[in-house]
Design a protein around this motif. Structure first.
Motif, PDB file in Angstrom:
ATOM      1  N   THR A  14       0.833  -1.204   0.000  1.00 13.03           N
ATOM      2  CA  THR A  14       0.000   0.000   0.000  1.00 13.03           C
ATOM      3  C   THR A  14       0.868   1.255   0.000  1.00 13.03           C
ATOM      4  O   THR A  14       0.638   2.183  -0.786  1.00 13.03           O
ATOM      5  N   LEU A  15       1.889   1.296   0.855  1.00  9.94           N
ATOM      6  CA  LEU A  15       2.799   2.455   0.893  1.00  9.94           C
ATOM      7  C   LEU A  15       3.557   2.602  -0.419  1.00  9.94           C
ATOM      8  O   LEU A  15       3.715   3.712  -0.936  1.00  9.94           O
ATOM      9  N   LEU A  16       4.016   1.479  -0.956  1.00 12.85           N
ATOM     10  CA  LEU A  16       4.744   1.518  -2.224  1.00 12.85           C
ATOM     11  C   LEU A  16       3.825   2.031  -3.332  1.00 12.85           C
ATOM     12  O   LEU A  16       4.238   2.850  -4.163  1.00 12.85           O
ATOM     13  N   GLY A  17       2.590   1.576  -3.340  1.00 10.93           N
ATOM     14  CA  GLY A  17       1.633   2.027  -4.348  1.00 10.93           C
ATOM     15  C   GLY A  17       1.367   3.513  -4.271  1.00 10.93           C
ATOM     16  O   GLY A  17       1.298   4.202  -5.300  1.00 10.93           O
ATOM     17  N   GLN A  18       1.228   4.030  -3.060  1.00  5.21           N
ATOM     18  CA  GLN A  18       1.010   5.467  -2.886  1.00  5.21           C
ATOM     19  C   GLN A  18       2.208   6.260  -3.402  1.00  5.21           C
ATOM     20  O   GLN A  18       2.057   7.293  -4.054  1.00  5.21           O
ATOM     21  N   ARG A  19       3.403   5.762  -3.107  1.00  6.99           N
ATOM     22  CA  ARG A  19       4.625   6.433  -3.562  1.00  6.99           C
ATOM     23  C   ARG A  19       4.738   6.375  -5.084  1.00  6.99           C
ATOM     24  O   ARG A  19       5.090   7.368  -5.737  1.00  6.99           O
ATOM     25  N   LEU A  20       4.424   5.220  -5.652  1.00 12.25           N
ATOM     26  CA  LEU A  20       4.476   5.057  -7.097  1.00 12.25           C
ATOM     27  C   LEU A  20       3.514   6.021  -7.796  1.00 12.25           C
ATOM     28  O   LEU A  20       3.871   6.674  -8.777  1.00 12.25           O
ATOM     29  N   LYS A  21       2.312   6.143  -7.247  1.00 10.47           N
ATOM     30  CA  LYS A  21       1.324   7.057  -7.821  1.00 10.47           C
ATOM     31  C   LYS A  21       1.820   8.504  -7.748  1.00 10.47           C
ATOM     32  O   LYS A  21       1.700   9.263  -8.719  1.00 10.47           O
ATOM     33  N   ALA A  22       2.396   8.889  -6.609  1.00 11.21           N
ATOM     34  CA  ALA A  22       2.913  10.252  -6.451  1.00 11.21           C
ATOM     35  C   ALA A  22       4.017  10.522  -7.470  1.00 11.21           C
ATOM     36  O   ALA A  22       4.055  11.603  -8.077  1.00 11.21           O
ATOM     37  N   CYS A  23       4.904   9.561  -7.679  1.00 11.65           N
ATOM     38  CA  CYS A  23       5.989   9.736  -8.650  1.00 11.65           C
ATOM     39  C   CYS A  23       5.436   9.828 -10.071  1.00 11.65           C
ATOM     40  O   CYS A  23       5.928  10.619 -10.878  1.00 11.65           O
ATOM     41  N   ARG A  24       4.420   9.025 -10.360  1.00  7.84           N
ATOM     42  CA  ARG A  24       3.806   9.062 -11.696  1.00  7.84           C
ATOM     43  C   ARG A  24       3.180  10.424 -11.964  1.00  7.84           C
ATOM     44  O   ARG A  24       3.379  11.024 -13.021  1.00  7.84           O
ATOM     45  N   ILE A  25       2.443  10.917 -10.986  1.00  7.03           N
ATOM     46  CA  ILE A  25       1.791  12.220 -11.138  1.00  7.03           C
ATOM     47  C   ILE A  25       2.830  13.332 -11.259  1.00  7.03           C
ATOM     48  O   ILE A  25       2.710  14.226 -12.095  1.00  7.03           O
ATOM     49  N   GLU A  26       3.883  13.247 -10.441  1.00  9.76           N
ATOM     50  CA  GLU A  26       4.957  14.242 -10.502  1.00  9.76           C
ATOM     51  C   GLU A  26       5.632  14.249 -11.875  1.00  9.76           C
ATOM     52  O   GLU A  26       6.045  15.299 -12.378  1.00  9.76           O
ATOM     53  N   ALA A  27       5.722  13.058 -12.492  1.00  5.99           N
ATOM     54  CA  ALA A  27       6.328  12.952 -13.822  1.00  5.99           C
ATOM     55  C   ALA A  27       5.354  13.384 -14.926  1.00  5.99           C
ATOM     56  O   ALA A  27       5.742  13.452 -16.099  1.00  5.99           O
ATOM     57  N   GLY A  28       4.110  13.645 -14.550  1.00  9.24           N
ATOM     58  CA  GLY A  28       3.121  14.098 -15.525  1.00  9.24           C
ATOM     59  C   GLY A  28       2.648  13.010 -16.466  1.00  9.24           C
ATOM     60  O   GLY A  28       2.317  13.297 -17.624  1.00  9.24           O
ATOM     61  N   LYS A  29       2.621  11.781 -15.985  1.00  7.38           N
ATOM     62  CA  LYS A  29       2.226  10.656 -16.841  1.00  7.38           C
ATOM     63  C   LYS A  29       0.908  10.063 -16.371  1.00  7.38           C
ATOM     64  O   LYS A  29       0.647   9.976 -15.178  1.00  7.38           O
ATOM     65  N   SER A  30       0.114   9.628 -17.318  1.00 10.43           N
ATOM     66  CA  SER A  30      -1.107   8.899 -16.994  1.00 10.43           C
ATOM     67  C   SER A  30      -0.748   7.437 -16.745  1.00 10.43           C
ATOM     68  O   SER A  30       0.355   6.984 -17.094  1.00 10.43           O
ATOM     69  N   GLN A  31      -1.667   6.699 -16.170  1.00  5.26           N
ATOM     70  CA  GLN A  31      -1.449   5.261 -15.999  1.00  5.26           C
ATOM     71  C   GLN A  31      -1.235   4.600 -17.350  1.00  5.26           C
ATOM     72  O   GLN A  31      -0.380   3.723 -17.487  1.00  5.26           O
ATOM     73  N   GLU A  32      -1.999   5.030 -18.351  1.00  2.00           N
ATOM     74  CA  GLU A  32      -1.895   4.443 -19.690  1.00  2.00           C
ATOM     75  C   GLU A  32      -0.516   4.679 -20.297  1.00  2.00           C
ATOM     76  O   GLU A  32       0.100   3.762 -20.852  1.00  2.00           O
ATOM     77  N   THR A  33      -0.026   5.907 -20.179  1.00  2.00           N
ATOM     78  CA  THR A  33       1.286   6.234 -20.737  1.00  2.00           C
ATOM     79  C   THR A  33       2.388   5.458 -20.032  1.00  2.00           C
ATOM     80  O   THR A  33       3.257   4.870 -20.674  1.00  2.00           O
ATOM     81  N   LEU A  34       2.351   5.435 -18.706  1.00  2.00           N
ATOM     82  CA  LEU A  34       3.365   4.707 -17.949  1.00  2.00           C
ATOM     83  C   LEU A  34       3.328   3.220 -18.277  1.00  2.00           C
ATOM     84  O   LEU A  34       4.369   2.591 -18.478  1.00  2.00           O
ATOM     85  N   ALA A  35       2.143   2.666 -18.351  1.00  2.00           N
ATOM     86  CA  ALA A  35       2.010   1.244 -18.659  1.00  2.00           C
ATOM     87  C   ALA A  35       2.601   0.928 -20.030  1.00  2.00           C
ATOM     88  O   ALA A  35       3.339  -0.053 -20.195  1.00  2.00           O
ATOM     89  N   PHE A  36       2.296   1.769 -21.016  1.00  2.00           N
ATOM     90  CA  PHE A  36       2.829   1.572 -22.366  1.00  2.00           C
ATOM     91  C   PHE A  36       4.348   1.611 -22.357  1.00  2.00           C
ATOM     92  O   PHE A  36       5.013   0.745 -22.926  1.00  2.00           O
ATOM     93  N   GLU A  37       4.914   2.608 -21.699  1.00  2.00           N
ATOM     94  CA  GLU A  37       6.367   2.767 -21.673  1.00  2.00           C
ATOM     95  C   GLU A  37       7.055   1.648 -20.905  1.00  2.00           C
ATOM     96  O   GLU A  37       8.152   1.219 -21.270  1.00  2.00           O
ATOM     97  N   ALA A  38       6.430   1.175 -19.829  1.00  2.00           N
ATOM     98  CA  ALA A  38       7.037   0.141 -18.982  1.00  2.00           C
ATOM     99  C   ALA A  38       6.684  -1.275 -19.437  1.00  2.00           C
ATOM    100  O   ALA A  38       7.086  -2.248 -18.796  1.00  2.00           O
ATOM    101  N   LEU A  39       5.910  -1.381 -20.523  1.00  2.00           N
ATOM    102  CA  LEU A  39       5.544  -2.680 -21.093  1.00  2.00           C
ATOM    103  C   LEU A  39       4.711  -3.538 -20.142  1.00  2.00           C
ATOM    104  O   LEU A  39       4.919  -4.746 -20.020  1.00  2.00           O
ATOM    105  N   VAL A  40       3.790  -2.890 -19.432  1.00  2.00           N
ATOM    106  CA  VAL A  40       2.840  -3.608 -18.583  1.00  2.00           C
ATOM    107  C   VAL A  40       1.434  -3.114 -18.918  1.00  2.00           C
ATOM    108  O   VAL A  40       1.265  -2.107 -19.609  1.00  2.00           O
ATOM    109  N   ASP A  41       0.439  -3.799 -18.428  1.00  2.00           N
ATOM    110  CA  ASP A  41      -0.942  -3.402 -18.662  1.00  2.00           C
ATOM    111  C   ASP A  41      -1.329  -2.257 -17.735  1.00  2.00           C
ATOM    112  O   ASP A  41      -0.844  -2.165 -16.607  1.00  2.00           O
ATOM    113  N   ARG A  42      -2.212  -1.375 -18.197  1.00  2.95           N
ATOM    114  CA  ARG A  42      -2.661  -0.257 -17.375  1.00  2.95           C
ATOM    115  C   ARG A  42      -3.315  -0.736 -16.093  1.00  2.95           C
ATOM    116  O   ARG A  42      -3.150  -0.136 -15.036  1.00  2.95           O
ATOM    117  N   THR A  43      -4.028  -1.853 -16.147  1.00  3.16           N
ATOM    118  CA  THR A  43      -4.685  -2.362 -14.945  1.00  3.16           C
ATOM    119  C   THR A  43      -3.667  -2.814 -13.904  1.00  3.16           C
ATOM    120  O   THR A  43      -3.948  -2.781 -12.711  1.00  3.16           O
TER     121      THR A  43
END
Length: 104
Positions: A14-43
């Motif tokens: 849970t803590l890791l997920g919160q941190r990951l979300k904060a970093c994603r938002i800080e980087a200005g990326k959507s879940q879809e964009t991050l998933a595409f770049e990291a080669l994982v599914d958005r879900t």
């Protein structure tokens, strides 16, 4: 019994997920964009951010690379206890007895 979509949440995940979300938002990326770049599914990104997924270190490293941060930077601000938080499986199976035969 848990209904559809309900998962047991681990405090570390849970803590890791919160941190990951904060970093994603800080980087200005959507879940879809991050998933595409990291080669994982958005879900899967969503599940990680909600603390219900247990990503491998390699997956986290790929995500960190896409966010422009290191694994150390991802984990550094987290105040996670190193004490185990869940029950661990024990290996209760006994191996079969090995019968040896002499070769003549």
């Amino acid at each position: 019994m848990k209904g559809k979509g309900q998962h047991k949440r681990n405090p570390v995940a849970t803590l890791l997920g919160q941190r990951l979300k904060a970093c994603r938002i800080e980087a200005g990326k959507s879940q879809e964009t991050l998933a595409f770049e990291a080669l994982v599914d958005r879900t899967y990104i969503s599940a990680m951010e909600r603390g219900v997924a247990n990503p491998s270190v390699e997956t986290l490293a790929n995500i960190c690379y896409c966010l422009g941060i290191t694994l150390a930077e991802l984990f550094e601000p987290l105040t996670i206890s190193l004490k185990p938080t869940g029950t661990r499986r024990s290996n209760t199976a006994e191996p079969e007895e090995i019968k040896r035969q002499r070769l003549r």
